[in-house]
Structure formats: C-alpha cells, structure tokens
Design an enzyme around this catalytic site. Sequence first.
Site, short mmCIF file in Angstrom:
data_model
loop_
_atom_site.label_atom_id
_atom_site.label_comp_id
_atom_site.label_asym_id
_atom_site.label_seq_id
_atom_site.Cartn_x
_atom_site.Cartn_y
_atom_site.Cartn_z
N ASP A 75 -3.60 2.04 -9.91
CA ASP A 75 -3.24 1.13 -11.01
C ASP A 75 -4.42 0.22 -11.36
O ASP A 75 -4.68 -0.04 -12.54
CB ASP A 75 -2.03 0.27 -10.65
CG ASP A 75 -0.72 0.95 -11.01
OD1 ASP A 75 -0.76 2.14 -11.38
OD2 ASP A 75 0.34 0.31 -10.93
N TYR A 113 5.99 4.58 2.38
CA TYR A 113 7.13 4.73 1.46
C TYR A 113 8.16 5.73 1.97
O TYR A 113 9.26 5.81 1.46
CB TYR A 113 6.66 5.16 0.06
CG TYR A 113 5.73 4.16 -0.63
CD1 TYR A 113 5.53 2.90 -0.10
CD2 TYR A 113 5.08 4.48 -1.80
CE1 TYR A 113 4.69 2.00 -0.71
CE2 TYR A 113 4.24 3.58 -2.43
CZ TYR A 113 4.04 2.33 -1.87
OH TYR A 113 3.21 1.43 -2.47
N LYS A 162 -7.85 1.58 6.36
CA LYS A 162 -7.91 0.25 6.99
C LYS A 162 -8.10 0.51 8.48
O LYS A 162 -7.28 0.08 9.32
CB LYS A 162 -6.61 -0.51 6.65
CG LYS A 162 -6.61 -1.97 7.04
CD LYS A 162 -7.50 -2.84 6.18
CE LYS A 162 -7.49 -4.27 6.69
NZ LYS A 162 -8.55 -5.11 6.10
N ASP A 205 -9.73 -3.15 1.41
CA ASP A 205 -9.96 -4.45 0.77
C ASP A 205 -11.32 -4.45 0.05
O ASP A 205 -11.45 -4.95 -1.07
CB ASP A 205 -9.84 -5.61 1.77
CG ASP A 205 -10.40 -5.28 3.15
OD1 ASP A 205 -10.77 -4.11 3.38
OD2 ASP A 205 -10.49 -6.17 4.00
N ASP A 232 -1.40 3.94 -4.45
CA ASP A 232 -0.51 3.38 -5.46
C ASP A 232 -1.18 2.16 -6.11
O ASP A 232 -1.27 2.04 -7.34
CB ASP A 232 0.80 2.97 -4.75
CG ASP A 232 1.88 2.53 -5.70
OD1 ASP A 232 1.70 2.67 -6.92
OD2 ASP A 232 2.92 2.03 -5.23
#
Length: 367
Positions: free
Chosen positions: A255, A146, A195, A227, A251
């Site tokens: 959620d 980001y 990852k 994942d 992020d």
Amino acid sequence: MKLNITCIPGDGIGPEIVAQAKRVLDKTASVYGHEITYKDVLMGGCSIDAYGVPLTQETIDAAKSADAVLMGSIGGNTSTSPWYKLEPSKRPEAGLLGIRKALNLFANLRPAYLYPQLKKACPLKEEAASKGFDMLIMRELTGGLYFGDRFTKEIDGELTATDTLVYKESEIRRIAIKAFEVARKRRKSVISVDKANVLDSSRLWRQVVNEVAKDYPDVTLEHMLVDNCAMQLVRDPAQFDVVLTENMFGDILSDEASMITGSIGMLPSASLNDTSFGLYEPSHGSAPDIAGKDIANPIATILSAAMMLRYSFNLDKEADAIENAVQKVLEDGYRTVDLMGSSNKDEVTQVGCKAMGDLIVERITNL
Ligand code: NAD
C-alpha cells in the site's frame, strides 16, 4: 497460442474496465497470431443478487478450468448497499477470499511504477520522484499472522489477545522461488524484507531465501529489515526491483508503494499459485461512486491483462506491446478524469473509459 481465459467482471466499474481489457487483449492476439476464448462468470454482489451467495461452485470450476482469470473488482457502497447488511461470510468480499483459497493463490504481485508523465501525482520530494521508480512487491498471501491461531481470553484477571505468526519452510521456499523467477524477467535484483533481528519466523525466512538464492546466481539478493524498508520506500524508491516479503509486511509495504505512484487507477496486480495459473485484477476497488458513467480509468485492468500474458502465458513481447501502448497514450496527452490532477490541464485531453480503451487498442503494434 490458444488462451483460455475466465473473466470475472464483478460489480461497480468492473464490467466497464474488463470490457476494455478484453478489447486490448483481442487486438494483441490478432497482431501476434493468438486465439483467445473467454468465459464470463459472476462473483461478488452480482452473484449475491443472482444466486444468493458471493461465490458459486460454477465460478470456482470455471476459474479452475481456465489458463488464467481476469477480474474487474467486486463490492458496492459499504454504507448503502444491501449486500453489507448480510453477515460477513455472505458479503461480496467473501467471494474474493473464497476464490483465492480455492485456487491456492499464495503469491501476490503488485508492481509500482512511476510514469514520467504522472510525476506530479507522486507525493515524494522532487529529488526522489525525478529519478522515477519501477518495483514489484511480491507478498506471501496465505500464511503468517493473518492465518495463524488467534484468541482473546482472560489471563491473570485481564483480557489478553494472542495472534500467532507461523511460517513453514515449504511456504517460504515456494514464494522465494516465484520472486527469483520474476526477477529474472526484470532487473535481476531481489530485496527480501523481514524482521530477523526480532522474529524467529523472519530468521527462518532469511535462511530459506538464502538457500533458494543459490539456484539463481544471476540474481542479486539483499536482505532489509522491514522498518528500514518502509523508510527507504519514501527516501529512495529507485533502489528497489523485486521486494520479497511475508503476508503482513507485504500488506503494509504494497500500500505504501502504491501510494507513492499517486495514481490508483494505474496499478495492476497478479495472484499466482505454483503452476503458471494466476488471477489478475486491478489494485483498486469497484468505485461504485463512478460506476456506469464511462469515466473509470481502465488502465490498471489493461496492465493486469499484460501481466497475465507475461506470467501465465510467458508472452513477454505481447505484454511489452500493451505496456508500450499505455505509455504512448500518456505521452500523447490523454488522461481519464482520475489523472487530470497530475497534469497541466491545458496540455492534456480528458477521455472516458471506452475512449481510453480505443486509444490503447490503436497503439498496439508488433514490436
Ligand atoms: P475504490 O478503490 O473502489 O475507490 C476509491 C476511490 O478511487 C473512489 O473515489 C473511486 O471513484 C476512485 N477509483 C478507484 N478506481 C478507479 C478507476 N479505475 N478510475 C477512476 N477512479 C477510480 O475503494 P472503495 O471506495 O474503498 O471501495 C469500493 C468497493 O470496492 C467496496 O465495496 C470495497 O470493499 C471494494 N473493493 C474491492 C476490491 C477488489 O475487488 N479486489 C479491492 C478494494 C476494494
């Protein structure tokens, strides 16, 4: 102890829920012999109305001069409010991004806890929900995808978009240290999510986290691919204590974790820098649809105040007292309107925002 707190009540339900959190803090301070001073400042839409900008230097200075900041939430109805006719850098949310940057808040902590009394709200299968869960997502907030360079340009005759994911060793180290420190206050387990089978930034992440872990032999560390983590969160959330991860993975996973609790009005959060300073706020927004009606659930903000006592002031007993009081209120069958769907209506009593504050204040005792 003297606690110097700056409050940003904000917009919508913000002032209502912050008022209840202050009452709970005041009761806790009187039971445990602390002294709190508050300074209220504007940010978001109310600051646009008063000063023409969502964040003033006065608000930044007031935050910097405090030991911690307690926030409600900012913003209005994004379809109808005149604040959203302004250019993006002048809208309420720009205030939030601005203050996070000004205070160098790089660590975002979001607990996800399933209250036994609210199990019905959990969308998971009975076998996963019945075990309950109590985890905390520690998300890096100021680096990664980001904040990297991004551009779109024509290459070989077609538009090509590029986003860059950059992490420095020092950025990984400081958030890893926070995660291990926080784990020491909990069940002493960190699962670091990356990852590393694909990304260089993840391989460096894993290497630095392993180095930091050597200083915390009392805390167990595991690594998990992102994942797999997304699957495990819905298969067996009870396995997680502290989940440490980078900005974009955090992020998404935070959620997902909050969704499986099923109750947005119950979720606190903290954003910390490398001192004990932090900004504490509910995970939900300013709920303009219910503002001023005295029906908002103040518990996420009250639990954010408990996190403030735990992480900025090291007052664990006092934080426990607030969390216990919330638990007792639920056990005693009181619910704000947003929690009514997760209970049998004939077994619970619906209360408003201020009444919920009263009930929690009454239950704060010296543990
Ligand atoms: P929201 O979280 O404000 O509301 C979503 C739904 O949940 C609404 O129906 C609302 O009534 C309900 N709700 C939220 N908190 C509640 C509470 N404590 N008690 C009872 N019900 C509650 O999200 P939204 O409607 O998408 O956004 C509204 C505004 O909030 C927007 O301007 C958005 O940008 C802003 N926002 C601010 C923050 C922040 O300040 N950190 C975070 C998210 C959204």
